[in-house]
Design an enzyme around this catalytic site. Structure first.
Site, PDB file in Angstrom:
ATOM      1  N   GLY A  16       0.845  -1.206   0.000  1.00  0.00           N
ATOM      2  CA  GLY A  16       0.000   0.000   0.000  1.00  0.00           C
ATOM      3  C   GLY A  16       0.874   1.248   0.000  1.00  0.00           C
ATOM      4  N   ARG A  77       0.829  -4.947  -5.258  1.00  0.00           N
ATOM      5  CA  ARG A  77       1.032  -6.155  -4.443  1.00  0.00           C
ATOM      6  C   ARG A  77       1.224  -7.272  -5.469  1.00  0.00           C
ATOM      7  NH1 ARG A  77      -0.565  -4.232   0.554  1.00  0.00           N
ATOM      8  NH2 ARG A  77      -2.318  -2.781   0.575  1.00  0.00           N
ATOM      9  N   ASP A 108       5.038  -5.268   5.684  1.00  0.00           N
ATOM     10  CA  ASP A 108       5.532  -6.606   6.017  1.00  0.00           C
ATOM     11  C   ASP A 108       5.610  -7.532   4.801  1.00  0.00           C
ATOM     12  OD1 ASP A 108       2.796  -6.704   5.916  1.00  0.00           O
ATOM     13  OD2 ASP A 108       2.586  -8.116   7.576  1.00  0.00           O
ATOM     14  N   THR A 131       4.325   1.951   5.590  1.00  0.00           N
ATOM     15  CA  THR A 131       2.940   1.479   5.619  1.00  0.00           C
ATOM     16  C   THR A 131       2.186   2.318   6.629  1.00  0.00           C
ATOM     17  OG1 THR A 131       1.463  -0.294   6.393  1.00  0.00           O
ATOM     18  CG2 THR A 131       3.710  -0.388   7.200  1.00  0.00           C
ATOM     19  N   ASP A 133      -0.009   1.273   8.461  1.00  0.00           N
ATOM     20  CA  ASP A 133      -0.461   0.410   9.561  1.00  0.00           C
ATOM     21  C   ASP A 133       0.450   0.437  10.794  1.00  0.00           C
ATOM     22  OD1 ASP A 133      -2.499  -0.263   7.910  1.00  0.00           O
ATOM     23  OD2 ASP A 133      -1.941  -2.357   7.638  1.00  0.00           O
ATOM     24  N   ASP A 135       2.724  -1.524  11.673  1.00  0.00           N
ATOM     25  CA  ASP A 135       2.820  -2.854  12.292  1.00  0.00           C
ATOM     26  C   ASP A 135       4.143  -3.549  11.980  1.00  0.00           C
ATOM     27  OD1 ASP A 135       2.256  -3.033   9.618  1.00  0.00           O
ATOM     28  OD2 ASP A 135       0.845  -4.689   9.800  1.00  0.00           O
ATOM     29  N   ARG A 177      -4.825  -3.482   8.614  1.00  0.00           N
ATOM     30  CA  ARG A 177      -5.259  -4.818   8.186  1.00  0.00           C
ATOM     31  C   ARG A 177      -5.216  -5.843   9.308  1.00  0.00           C
ATOM     32  NH1 ARG A 177      -3.147  -6.484   2.738  1.00  0.00           N
ATOM     33  NH2 ARG A 177      -1.257  -5.748   3.710  1.00  0.00           N
TER      34      ARG A 177
HETATM   35  O1  F6P Z   1      -1.346  -1.886   4.226  1.00  0.00           O
HETATM   36  C1  F6P Z   1      -1.991  -0.674   4.303  1.00  0.00           C
HETATM   37  C2  F6P Z   1      -3.474  -0.821   4.075  1.00  0.00           C
HETATM   38  O2  F6P Z   1      -4.001   0.461   3.859  1.00  0.00           O
HETATM   39  C3  F6P Z   1      -4.236  -1.539   5.182  1.00  0.00           C
HETATM   40  O3  F6P Z   1      -4.523  -0.696   6.263  1.00  0.00           O
HETATM   41  C4  F6P Z   1      -5.443  -1.998   4.441  1.00  0.00           C
HETATM   42  O4  F6P Z   1      -6.025  -3.123   5.043  1.00  0.00           O
HETATM   43  C5  F6P Z   1      -4.904  -2.360   3.089  1.00  0.00           C
HETATM   44  O5  F6P Z   1      -3.725  -1.604   2.917  1.00  0.00           O
HETATM   45  C6  F6P Z   1      -5.829  -2.099   1.946  1.00  0.00           C
HETATM   46  O6  F6P Z   1      -5.216  -2.557   0.797  1.00  0.00           O
HETATM   47  P1  F6P Z   1      -5.752  -2.286  -0.663  1.00  0.00           P
HETATM   48  O7  F6P Z   1      -5.541  -0.818  -0.958  1.00  0.00           O
HETATM   49  O8  F6P Z   1      -4.923  -3.163  -1.524  1.00  0.00           O
HETATM   50  O9  F6P Z   1      -7.202  -2.614  -0.653  1.00  0.00           O
END
Ligand code: F6P
Length: 324
Positions: A16, A77, A108, A131, A133, A135, A177
């Protein structure tokens, strides 16, 4: 490879996007140029490595966009990189373009990718935690987290105005997430009545006991992390079950939290970690993430980084104090 042979560094952003990534790209390129090193950016994360999609980066151009959110290199991704075949293609790209070292900015999943890639490629890899998050073990803050929390706060403050005017119960879902950092930081500072995170098993019980006999004399604000095992809809239905008279609404903040200009903290983090990544390569190190712990630069091996993160006890105590 001896460090004075580092002539060309590759960099990419992955997973992300997060505010501050562009500032980090600027810092990497600036410090590399000062050391007479060329930098190329791979587009769309690991996909660009596989496809050989790279562009030269110049610090005077990047300087103009350090304040922008997102990532100018784009991100993805990559499913193909999960396969050995994809990683072998990426290795060919690195060789064909004479890349001497690689810097990845991501979360991660990105670090897991680097760890797997390091099994077939022995040039230095350095990671920067990026990120929203937060985390990632080995750093107090990841790039983008502070900006995302600020965006969440700005929006929840607005929700509070309307919630208080109607004496409503609001369940606001924030991103994260598998982690509750955005929920903890935004929930505590907006004065939420309950904060639900995946790392805690007790928070939902507190919420139900608190809201059971609640008589909407005021607003009641619940901030829930999207990673929470229950999720906003189920929380809402359980709350209604236990107290059917409540006037309740759900708001999911969603991707608004990922965009926008980076905060001062995230821009500074990008600058510090970008320079530190190149320095770490020049010190002859590999397979390390650069982070900031207790306001000092800190290196953590990829093997440690991909271990399960933990919310520290102090934050858990605060949650109990303000959520009960
Ligand atoms: O990893 C960052 C994040 O924004 C998370 O908080 C969230 O769950 C995820 O990415 C959403 O991913 P995508 O934009 O691929 O739907």
């Amino acid at each position: 490879m001896s460090t004075n042979k580092i002539k060309h560094i590759g960099v990419f952003t992955s997973g992300g996007d997060s505010p501050g990534m562009n500032a980090a790209l600027y810092a990497i390129t600036k410090f590399a140029e000062v050391n007479d090193i060329k930098v190329s950016g791979f587009r769309k994360g690991y996909e660009g490595l596989i496809d050989g999609d790279l562009v030269p980066l110049k610090s005077h151009e990047l300087q103009k966009i350090t304040q922008k959110g997102g990532t100018i290199l784009k991100t993805a991704r990559s499913k193909r990189f999960l396969e050995l075949e994809g990683r072998k293609k990426a290795l060919q790209t690195l060789k064909a373009n004479n890349i001497d070292a690689l810097i990845a900015i991501g979360g991660d999943g990105t670090f897991k990718g680097l760890l797997a890639f390091s099994e077939i490629c022995d040039i230095p890899f350095i990671g920067i935690p990026g990120t929203i998050d937060n985390d990632i073990s080995g750093t107090d803050y990841t790039l983008g987290f502070d900006s995302a929390v600020n965006t969440a706060i700005e929006n929840i403050d607005k929700i509070k105005d309307t919630a208080e005017s109607h004496n409503r119960v609001f369940i606001v879902e924030v991103m994260g997430r598998d982690s509750g950092y955005i929920a903890i930081h935004s929930g505590l500072v907006v004065g939420a009545d309950a904060v639900l995170i995946p790392e805690s098993g007790k928070d939902f019980i507190y919420l139900l006991s608190k809201i059971k006999d609640y008589e909407s004399e005021d607003a009641f604000l619940v901030v829930v992390s999207e990673g929470d095992e229950i999720g906003a809809e189920l929380v809402a239905s359980k709350v209604k079950e236990i107290n059917p008279s409540l006037d309740l609404r759900i708001t999911k903040l969603g991707h608004v939290q990922r965009g926008g200009n980076p905060s001062a903290l995230d821009r500074m983090l990008g600058i510090r970690l970008g320079v530190a990544a190149v320095k770490t390569i020049l010190q002859g190190k590999k397979n390390e993430m650069v982070g900031i712990l207790n306001n000092q630069l800190h290196l953590t091996s990829f093997k440690e980084v991909v271990k399960q993160h933990q919310v520290n006890d102090e934050l858990m105590e605060l949650l109990e104090l303000f959520g009960k």
